[in-house]
Design a protein around this motif. Structure first.
Motif: not given
Length: 631
Positions: A207-222, A486-495
């Motif tokens: 399943d694809s990773i939503s933009e909201q999931e990416i944004s939330t992860y980015y904010e929580n792990n800045s 710049d880090v969205s691909e990295q976040i997607i891989a981690q999620l």
């Protein structure tokens, strides 16, 4: 208990204890230089700032440690999507723990006297010459590390305080004889188990990773998406070892140097002797030697007796004669006796060496003498050239220092006076500095906010013997949060990895539920193309298998008759292993050897000490106020 011993040898806490106990000033890491105001902050611990550069260096150290530990397997380990994040988290925790320990020492009021610091410094091998403390060596090394004596003494004082705390906390452990025997029985135990390996990659969520999931992860792990502060510099290097092409010597200069250093070109005295050897270290050999000596003293021919009776067959064929040799070449007893002989008294008494009994006769002496220049021209040229290179280096050193100071806004004049090129770098962080600049003293300067804002030339920084550098800040980039793009691909891989691990863990747990209920899982395993391994016999010293699997095998409860026990673990490669323990073999040996008992006691003391230290660390962490910049 034994599992904890194995785990402790590789655990982060053991690493922390080792780092704390070793004198940290000897390591002189980047982290000791890059704290303080004006530097990008990674975390605030009870009001004290820890720089991003400090955490970056701890991260690099941890990666290097793992690379050495796992060798060829490291690439596989590092390929997991969340590997770097885990290592950075571990580095952050290590740095925080060390800072909390330092704060605890201060809060406890532990103090170290100046005399104790002085004695500690005088014991350090780095500052000794010929086994004795050398003040020039001490000051030279401090200058090279950009330390003042006062700063270094304070660093030593802090390290001694840490050792004092560890002695207080860890030095009270003791082990009972009963515990030693119990540990030995556990150590000797064998266990039979089968292992089911389940790879997280087989349970990836498509399943694809939503933009909201990416944004939330980015904010929580800045804090994990921060770029380190970076600088680019211009620099000029003066290297005394590269001055050979600038030095030429005339014949008159060579001769003058030779005349002044003639004592350095001596040919040592040499001796040529003959000997008769009786092999062995017993009275019979000594009596034979005494009999031969008596014959010689009565006028017998030495060459004839050597040929007939010496047990050194090689020299016996040459009338007992040996090749020319200098003092210090032969066995010490033989050597001393040979060089005591004179033309007037050429025959020795009986000489005992490690080979047996000798009778030595002086054949000839080659006196020591000063070698003529014609025979040592090459050596003289090399030494004279090195002296001229040193002289030139000191002249250029002075010129460079003056030019860098008098024209502080650029390096043009500094480069001109030593006929060198100005070198340039791209932007780099403290953890990724170019090799030449990855020097504690250099990094301390270029990442100092005052130096950066002044935009002046540095003083001469000593890199090595007869090698200095002058640096000038060219550009600076402050630490900043990387853009989400710049880090969205990295976040997607981690999620995706997190979801895969969650799916895998749920699958493994579902198998555990069925196994504990004594239900068959064969159909499920067949559908997933999975299977338990054949039964394996485990001993605690096995090193071929994943250490986490080994720990789990020996933590499992002993199975009842005809009934296995189960557990699961994540492996060191972030996969999952389900373990089926079917039997335990109790050997029940009694340890009687005193040395083995002592070694096991020491291991248990280290284990218990580590547990005590871990408890202290957890208390300090629980009571600490830890803030990240994003907070």
């Amino acid at each position: 208990m034994l599992d904890k011993m194995r785990e402790g040898a590789q655990g982060a806490t053991a690493k922390i204890i080792i780092v704390v106990i070793i004198l940290s000033f000897a390591l002189a890491g980047v982290s000791s230089y890059l704290g303080g105001s004006g530097i990008s902050v990674a975390v605030n611990v009870n009001g004290e700032e820890i720089s991003k550069a400090t955490v970056d260096q701890a991260y690099q150290n941890e990666r290097s440690r793992l690379e050495q530990q796992y060798g060829e397997q490291f690439e596989l380990l590092a390929s997991t999507p969340n590997f770097n994040q885990k290592i950075r988290q571990q580095a952050m925790q290590t740095v925080i723990s060390e800072r909390l320990l330092t704060q605890a020492i201060k809060d406890m009021g532990l103090r170290i006297g100046d005399e104790q610091v002085k004695q500690e410094i005088r014991k350090m091998a780095e500052f000794k010459v010929d086994g004795n403390f050398n003040n020039e060596q001490y000051l030279s090394l401090l200058r090279r590390a950009s330390y003042t004596p006062a700063q270094f003494s304070e660093s030593v004082k802090q390290d001694l305080a840490r050792r004092q705390l560890l002695t207080m906390v860890l030095g009270s452990e003791f082990i009972l004889p009963m515990e030693v025997q119990q540990a030995n029985r556990l150590q000797a135990q064998k266990r039979v188990a089968s292992v089911l390996t389940v790879k997280a990659s087989d349970f990836a969520d498509n399943d694809s990773i939503s933009e909201q999931e990416i944004s939330t992860y980015y904010e929580n792990n800045s804090q994990f998406f921060q770029t380190a502060e970076q600088v680019s510099v211009d620099y000029v290097v003066l290297d005394g070892s590269l001055l050979a092409d600038r030095v030429t010597l005339s014949p008159d200069q060579l001769e003058k140097y030779y005349d002044m250093h003639a004592s350095d070109y001596q040919r040592s005295e040499k001796r040529k002797v003959a000997h008769i050897l009786l092999l062995g270290d017993n009275s019979a050999a000594e009596e034979k030697a005494q009999a031969i000596l008596s014959e010689l003293e009565k006028g017998a021919d030495f060459a004839q007796l050597a040929a007939e009776k010496s047990e050194d067959s090689y020299s016996a064929e040459n009338n007992g004669e040996l090749d020319w040799f200098e003092r210090g070449v032969m066995d010490p007893a033989f050597d001393d006796a040979a060089f005591e002989l004179t033309q007037e008294a050429p025959l020795s008494s009986i000489v005992k060496s490690q080979f047996g009994y000798h009778i030595i006769k002086l054949v000839d002496i080659q006196e020591s003498k000063t070698l003529p220049l014609s025979e040592v021209t090459t050596q003289v040229e090399k030494a004279a050239k090195q002296q001229e290179m040193n002289n030139l280096y000191y002249e250029l050193h002075q010129s460079l220092s003056e030019a860098a100071f008098e024209r502080p806004d650029n390096l043009d004049e500094a480069a001109r006076v030593i006929d060198a090129d100005i070198q340039h770098t791209d932007l780099f962080s403290a953890a990724e500095a170019p090799e030449l600049l990855a020097n504690n003293a250099v990094l301390k300067i270029v990442f100092d906010s005052v130096f950066r804002e002044d935009r002046m030339n540095s003083e001469l920084i000593e890199l090595a013997e007869n090698k200095v550098i002058v640096v000038h800040i060219k550009d600076y980039q402050a630490a900043a949060l990387q853009p989400l793009a710049d880090v969205s691909e990295q976040i997607i891989a981690q999620l995706q990895a997190q979801k895969a691990h969650k799916n895998t863990e749920e699958f493994v747990k579902s198998l555990m539920v069925k196994l504990n209920a004594q239900q068959s899982i064969e159909t499920i395993l067949t559908e997933k193309n999975l299977a338990f391994s054949d039964p394996l016999t485990f001993t605690r010293n096995d090193s071929e298998l994943d250490y986490r699997v080994m720990q789990a095998v020996f933590k499992l409860a002993k199975p009842a008759a005809q009934q296995a026990t189960y557990d699961w673990v994540t492996t060191s490669t972030d996969d999952y292993a389900l373990i089926e323990l079917t039997s335990v073999e109790e050997l029940d040996p009694e340890l009687k050897n005193a040395d083995q008992i002592q070694k096991l006691e020491q291991r248990l003391e280290r284990l218990f000490s580590e547990s005590t230290y871990q408890a202290l660390s957890m208390v300090l962490m629980a009571n600490a106020e830890i803030k990240y910049p994003a907070e």
